[in-house]
Design a protein around this motif. Sequence first.
Motif, PDB file in Angstrom:
ATOM      1  N   THR A  75       0.820  -1.210   0.000  1.00 44.00           N
ATOM      2  CA  THR A  75       0.000   0.000   0.000  1.00 44.00           C
ATOM      3  C   THR A  75       0.854   1.261   0.000  1.00 44.00           C
ATOM      4  O   THR A  75       2.026   1.237   0.368  1.00 44.00           O
ATOM      5  CB  THR A  75      -0.932   0.032   1.227  1.00 44.00           C
ATOM      6  N   HIS A  81      -4.581   1.818  -2.126  1.00 43.24           N
ATOM      7  CA  HIS A  81      -4.167   3.187  -1.820  1.00 43.24           C
ATOM      8  C   HIS A  81      -4.592   3.536  -0.391  1.00 43.24           C
ATOM      9  O   HIS A  81      -5.730   3.969  -0.154  1.00 43.24           O
ATOM     10  CB  HIS A  81      -4.790   4.175  -2.812  1.00 43.24           C
ATOM     11  N   THR A  82      -3.695   3.336   0.564  1.00 41.56           N
ATOM     12  CA  THR A  82      -3.933   3.745   1.946  1.00 41.56           C
ATOM     13  C   THR A  82      -2.665   4.382   2.490  1.00 41.56           C
ATOM     14  O   THR A  82      -1.577   4.211   1.932  1.00 41.56           O
ATOM     15  CB  THR A  82      -4.331   2.544   2.840  1.00 41.56           C
ATOM     16  N   ASN A  83      -2.796   5.104   3.606  1.00 39.92           N
ATOM     17  CA  ASN A  83      -1.653   5.836   4.148  1.00 39.92           C
ATOM     18  C   ASN A  83      -0.658   4.954   4.873  1.00 39.92           C
ATOM     19  O   ASN A  83       0.548   5.194   4.827  1.00 39.92           O
ATOM     20  CB  ASN A  83      -2.135   6.942   5.094  1.00 39.92           C
ATOM     21  N   SER A 122      -4.353   1.041   8.466  1.00 39.63           N
ATOM     22  CA  SER A 122      -5.553   1.561   7.816  1.00 39.63           C
ATOM     23  C   SER A 122      -5.988   0.709   6.628  1.00 39.63           C
ATOM     24  O   SER A 122      -7.132   0.785   6.184  1.00 39.63           O
ATOM     25  CB  SER A 122      -5.333   3.005   7.361  1.00 39.63           C
ATOM     26  N   THR A 123      -5.080  -0.135   6.124  1.00 35.33           N
ATOM     27  CA  THR A 123      -5.430  -1.036   5.023  1.00 35.33           C
ATOM     28  C   THR A 123      -6.488  -2.043   5.468  1.00 35.33           C
ATOM     29  O   THR A 123      -7.427  -2.364   4.727  1.00 35.33           O
ATOM     30  CB  THR A 123      -4.175  -1.783   4.531  1.00 35.33           C
ATOM     31  N   ARG A 156      -9.823  -0.337   5.782  1.00 30.72           N
ATOM     32  CA  ARG A 156     -10.313   0.013   4.446  1.00 30.72           C
ATOM     33  C   ARG A 156     -10.972  -1.197   3.791  1.00 30.72           C
ATOM     34  O   ARG A 156     -12.050  -1.087   3.186  1.00 30.72           O
ATOM     35  CB  ARG A 156      -9.159   0.519   3.586  1.00 30.72           C
ATOM     36  N   TYR A 166      -8.923   1.219  13.920  1.00 35.69           N
ATOM     37  CA  TYR A 166      -7.586   1.453  13.356  1.00 35.69           C
ATOM     38  C   TYR A 166      -6.540   1.489  14.469  1.00 35.69           C
ATOM     39  O   TYR A 166      -5.483   0.859  14.361  1.00 35.69           O
ATOM     40  CB  TYR A 166      -7.587   2.768  12.577  1.00 35.69           C
TER      41      TYR A 166
END
Length: 581
Positions: free
Chosen positions: A343, A439-441, A445-446, A449, A542
């Motif tokens: 990611t 697309h994650t930070n 958070s993946t 998501r 998270y």
Amino acid sequence: MKHYVIRNLNDLTLLLGRYRNLPDVYLGEMLVYSKLITPVQLKEALKQQEGDPSKHLGQLLIERGWATTDQVNIALAQKLGIPFVRIQDFHVDNDVLHRLPPDVIMQNNILPLAEINGKLIVAVENPFNYTVAEAMRFNSKTPVEMVMAAGQEISVAINRYFSQVDESEALEDLDLDVVADSAMPRDNMSAHLIEAEAQKKPVVRLLNAIIVQAISRSASDINIRPEKDRVNVYYRVDGRMQFSRTLSKSLLPAVVSRVKIIGQMDIAERRLPQDGHARITRNDRNIDLRISVIPTVNGESVVIRVLDKSVGVKPLEELGFRAKDLDLIRQLLDRPQGMILVTGPTGSGKSTTLYALLREVKKSNPHILTVEDPVEYDMEGVEQVQISMAKGYTFAEALKHFLRHDPDVIMVGEIRDEETAHIANKAALTGHLVFSTLHTNDAASTVTRLVDMGVEPYLLSTTLMCVIAQRLIRLNCPKCKAVEQIAPYLYSSLSLGEKEVFYRGAGCYHCSYSGYKGRMSVCELLHITPSVAQRINEKGTYQSILDAGLAQGMTRLMDNALVLAREGKTSIEEVLSVRTD
């Protein structure tokens, strides 16, 4: 014969003509005689060349790290009896610079240096390119003598000189007819008139020069941005924008139409965004262009992503993983099923990591299928499929067919929607090893998501093996590295020692005055252990998933970047660029 590296015009004038070709001496023998490589290294490189005759001996020695580019170039220049020149120490007169058209200079990455004894002296990277030699003689209408120089130095010099050339002067050099008066509304121009202008040689050569210069400077993207009264061209090099040149605003319709023609787009459509693809071949290198055109209030804006297919796939150990993370990844790759996700934002090196994972698993000869948009690197022994949104052939549609095609390993270029996420998860659940990107930070958070996309937590905790969140950071230029001045508040916010010293490139000729040369990846790796899987099953937040990862030893992105800064490889400025909190 002793060989000099020429650093100024006086030396070039004195020494030009004293060089003689050495036909009976091989490049490898010269490098051994100069003690730059050992006889054993030469023998091994020659053996490798027998298996891959398309590669030059010098290229093989550079790839193996046994010789530098400069060492090979200087030895080759000596063998050919050609002076080797350091471009950065030369001042080229404007009259000499314009003995060749700017588009010829930029397309071929050459630079006129001086006129001596009736000959135009031109710096080239490859003296064996006779087509370029003929083009130089034709355009200069005088005898031409070539000297050798490093390709990167020539590119930087070209950018320095031609970014300062007056716009009207550049247009005159290109012999370009203006498409329309700048006051004329572009929407009133007929499509067939714009197409005719786009097919004219000066416009074709101009766009070719822009693309070729991007390739020579190792740019990842070309930006053609319309402003109110001009058009600016930028290159993204090492992740940062660099200004290249300014074009007349009246050129925009023709240039954009030329872009649309090579990208097989509709040139008559100027009010809606369009995407296109093209492929070019340069010096036996296949280079893909991904093209995006969007309308703005100032005219159509163009971004071209440059994908060099000849760069090759890097092995895992060259991607910057810490030793313990690398060992863990290899252990997970030995498993017959499960899912590994990479990611990060656009341009963070996700595709490079995916291909490195494929290269690693390919060693055991599994049946590998990939679905991509587009196929970025050609891999032997891997069946690669490209999606076609226009035909309705999406990632999800391809995956449905893959499951009936007896794969062992599946690579999905990107999980973009709920359907793709479900099918990828199903594939990992039914005995396949699945790689994909999101697309994650960051890593934690993946997980949230995917749950938000509708993947059941109890299934995700079973199939997901690890998440690799990554960024690319710039490396300090070794030629101009200096002590970095750091704001006092950063010492406390980053928990730095008061006496710690950090470095940043000051900017020099070798790094195009950016202070950075090259990039490498930094990552955080979230291993889905039983404790993390339990948090996922419980639909944990998270923060709870992040805490579980940190408790088992996960190192965050910024902390890994800080390790590199402490080693002097990058700057605190770059460390802050990967901060996710």
